[in-house]
Design a protein around this motif. Structure first.
Motif, mmCIF file in Angstrom:
data_model
loop_
_atom_site.group_PDB
_atom_site.id
_atom_site.type_symbol
_atom_site.label_atom_id
_atom_site.label_comp_id
_atom_site.label_asym_id
_atom_site.label_seq_id
_atom_site.Cartn_x
_atom_site.Cartn_y
_atom_site.Cartn_z
ATOM 1 N N GLN A 1 -6.482 2.299 -2.349
ATOM 2 C CA GLN A 1 -5.261 2.383 -1.541
ATOM 3 C C GLN A 1 -5.264 1.348 -0.415
ATOM 4 N N ILE B 1 -1.697 0.082 -7.468
ATOM 5 C CA ILE B 1 -1.155 1.421 -7.187
ATOM 6 C C ILE B 1 0.008 1.734 -8.136
ATOM 7 N N SER C 1 -6.933 8.646 -4.667
ATOM 8 C CA SER C 1 -6.853 7.382 -3.924
ATOM 9 C C SER C 1 -8.189 7.156 -3.218
ATOM 10 N N LEU D 1 2.477 8.084 -2.733
ATOM 11 C CA LEU D 1 1.290 7.257 -2.473
ATOM 12 C C LEU D 1 1.701 5.808 -2.207
ATOM 13 N N ASP D 2 1.205 5.273 -1.079
ATOM 14 C CA ASP D 2 1.568 3.902 -0.721
ATOM 15 C C ASP D 2 0.319 3.150 -0.276
ATOM 16 N N ARG D 3 0.358 1.832 -0.401
ATOM 17 C CA ARG D 3 -0.793 1.028 0.027
ATOM 18 C C ARG D 3 -0.954 1.067 1.541
#
Ligand code: KG4
Ligand code: ZN
Length: 387
Positions: free
Chosen positions: A126, A138, A154, A379-381
Motif C-alpha cells: 500500500q 493496488i 495490505s 483501499l488506496d495507496r
C-alpha cells in the motif's frame, strides 16, 4: 495458506506466491534499463511499464507455482500412481488427468481454476513508494480479489524489508527463528531507518534520515562520477578494486548528534563541490567511489553502534537494497561481534531489493491475526506511509 503478493512500489514489478515464510514462486520484472539513461526513476515511465507488465508477471508467478514439484504435479502424480483415479468432476476423466499431468511441465492449462484453487489470499503493497506505481499494483490486487473472491491484505513496504531477513525458500531454509526484540535497520534507495522490531507486526521507529537515503546518496554520487544508475553496485565494485580505501575522508554527517537520525545530503553536496574544484580528479574515480562509500558506511556503522548502546539490543536485522553490499555486511558483522550480538541479512540476494515475496510473508502474519482489508473499494495507496 497460499498468498499471491504484489509489489509495484518503485521500479520493479513483482509478484510472488508464498506459504507462511516460504516462497513458492517469485517473479521480478525490473525496469532498471528503462530508467538508466535518465539517471533515476522517472514516475511516468514507471507507471506505464508496471501497467504493461503486471498481467504477465502475475501469470509467470502462477506458472512457476504450477511447476513446483510438491504442489499440483505431485498431487496429480500421487493420484495417478495410486491406481485407477476417480475423476473429481464429470469433465475430469482418467485420460484427461494423465494428459494434463503430461502437460504440466510445459504450460498452465487452466489459469482461472488454478488461481481459484491454489490461492487463498491476495496481498499488496500500500506504501510507501511512488504514488503512480503503487496504484498499478493496488488496482490489480483489487481486481483479482474481486474476481476470485479472495480476502485482500495490505502491507507496508518497509515491513517487507524488515521481514525479508526471515523469508525462506520453498524448502523452508534458512530455519532461523524469531528472537524478539530486534534492532532493525532498513537501508534502501528510499529509506534509512532504525526500528525496534518488538514482536510480529509491532514496530517503533527510533531514527531515520532527514533528507536523502543511503542508497540515494550512493546513486547520486555515481551519477556525478558518470557511473550510471543504480549507483550502489558499481560503486561497490570500484571500491573493492582499490581495497575499500578511504583516501579522501569526506564528511560523516550527524555523528555528533545524540539522536539516531541521518542526513546524507550534506555529504553529497561536499562531494559535488570537491568534484567541481578538482575536475581532473575524476580520473581517480575508483578512489573517489571508495571514499564516498566509506563515508556513507562509516556513518551507518557509527550510528548503528549508538543505536545498540541506546537500546541495549544487540540482535540486528538489516534489510533493503544497500545490504546487498559485501563491504557493509562485513562492517556490520564486525560491529555486532564487539557487542557479542548477531546480525541477520536476507539470505538470497533478490530479497535485498524490492520483491513481492517479502510482502507475502508479512501478509501471512497479518492473516493469522485476521488483519484483512475491510472494504476493498476503499483501499488506496499511501505514498508516504509510516510503519
Ligand atoms: O530496496 P531497493 O531495491 O529499493 C528501494 O526500496 O529503495 O534499494 C535500491 C537501492 C539503490 O539506491 C541501489 O543503489 C542500492 O539499493 N544498492 C546497493 C547495492 N545494490 C543495490 N547499494 C550498495 N551496494 C550494492 N551492492
Ligand atoms: Zn524497497
Amino acid at each position: 495458506m497460499n498468498i499471491l503478493a504484489i509489489d509495484t512500489s518503485c521500479d520493479e514489478t513483482s509478484v510472488a506466491v508464498t506459504d507462511g515464510r516460504k516462497v513458492l514462486s517469485n517473479v521480478i520484472y525490473s525496469q532498471v534499463l528503462l530508467h538508466k539513461k535518465w539517471g533515476g526513476v522517472v514516475p511516468s515511465i514507471a507507471k506505464r511499464a508496471h501497467e504493461e507488465r503486471i498481467d504477465f508477471v502475475v501469470e509467470e508467478s502462477l506458472k512457476k507455482l504450477y511447476h513446483q514439484k510438491n504442489l499440483f504435479t505431485s498431487e496429480l502424480a500421487s493420484r495417478l500412481s495410486a491406481g485407477p483415479v476417480t475423476p473429481r468432476s464429470s469433465s475430469e476423466s482418467e485420460g484427461s488427468l494423465r494428459r494434463s499431468f503430461a502437460q504440466t511441465s510445459t504450460r498452465l492449462t487452466n489459469y482461472s481454476d488454478f488461481f481459484a484453487n491454489k490461492i487463498d489470499y491476495i496481498a499488496v503493497t500500500q506504501g510507501p513508494g511512488l504514488a503512480v506505481a503503487l496504484e498499478v499494483g493496488i488496482k490489480k490486487a483489487k481486481e483479482l480479489a474481486k474476481k476470485y473472491q479472495k480476502k485482500l491484505i495490505s502491507v507496508n513496504h518497509l515491513e517487507g524489508h524488515i521481514y525479508s531477513v526471515f523469508v525462506q525458500n520453498s524448502k523452508g531454509n534458512p530455519k532461523r527463528d524469531f528472537k524478539f526484540p530486534y534492532l532493525a535497520l532498513i537501508v534502501s534507495g528510499g529509506h534509512t531507518e532504525f526500528v525496534i522490531f518488538k514482536n510480529h507486526l509491532e514496530y517503533e521507529i527510533i531514527g531515520q534520515t532527514l533528507d536523502d537515503a543511503a542508497g540515494e546518496a550512493l546513486d547520486k554520487a555515481a551519477k556525478l562520477l558518470g557511473l550510471g544508475y543504480p549507483g550502489g553496485p558499481v560503486i561497490e565494485r570500484l571500491a573493492y578494486e582499490v581495497g575499500n580505501v578511504d583516501s579522501h575522508s569526506f564528511p560523516r554527517p550527524m555523528l555528533k548528534s545524540k539522536d539516531l537520525n541521518f542526513s546524507f545530503s550534506g555529504l553529497k553536496t561536499s562531494f559535488y563541490y570537491f568534484l567541481k574544484k578538482n575536475p581532473n580528479k575524476t580520473s581517480e574515480v575508483k578512489l573517489l567511489a571508495s571514499s564516498f562509500q566509506e563515508a556513507v558506511f562509516d556513518t551507518l556503522i557509527k550510528k548503528t553502534e549508538k543505536a545498540i548502546k541506546q537500546t541495549g539490543i544487540n540482535r540486528l536485522v538489516v534489510g533493503g537494497g544497500v545490504i546487498a553490499n559485501k563491504r557493509l555486511r562485513n562492517l556490520m558483522r564486525s560491529l555486532v561481534k564487539k557487542y557479542q550480538g548477531e546480525v541477520l541479512f536476507p539470505t538470497y540476494k533478490y530479497l535485498t531489493g524490492d520483491n513481492a515475496a517479502m510482502i507475502g510473508v508479512v501478509a501471512a502474519y497479518k492473516a493469522e491475526k485476521g488483519l484483512f482489508v475491510e472494504d476493498i473499494d476503499q483501499l488506496d495507496r499511501i505514498p508516504r506511509m509510516n510503519l
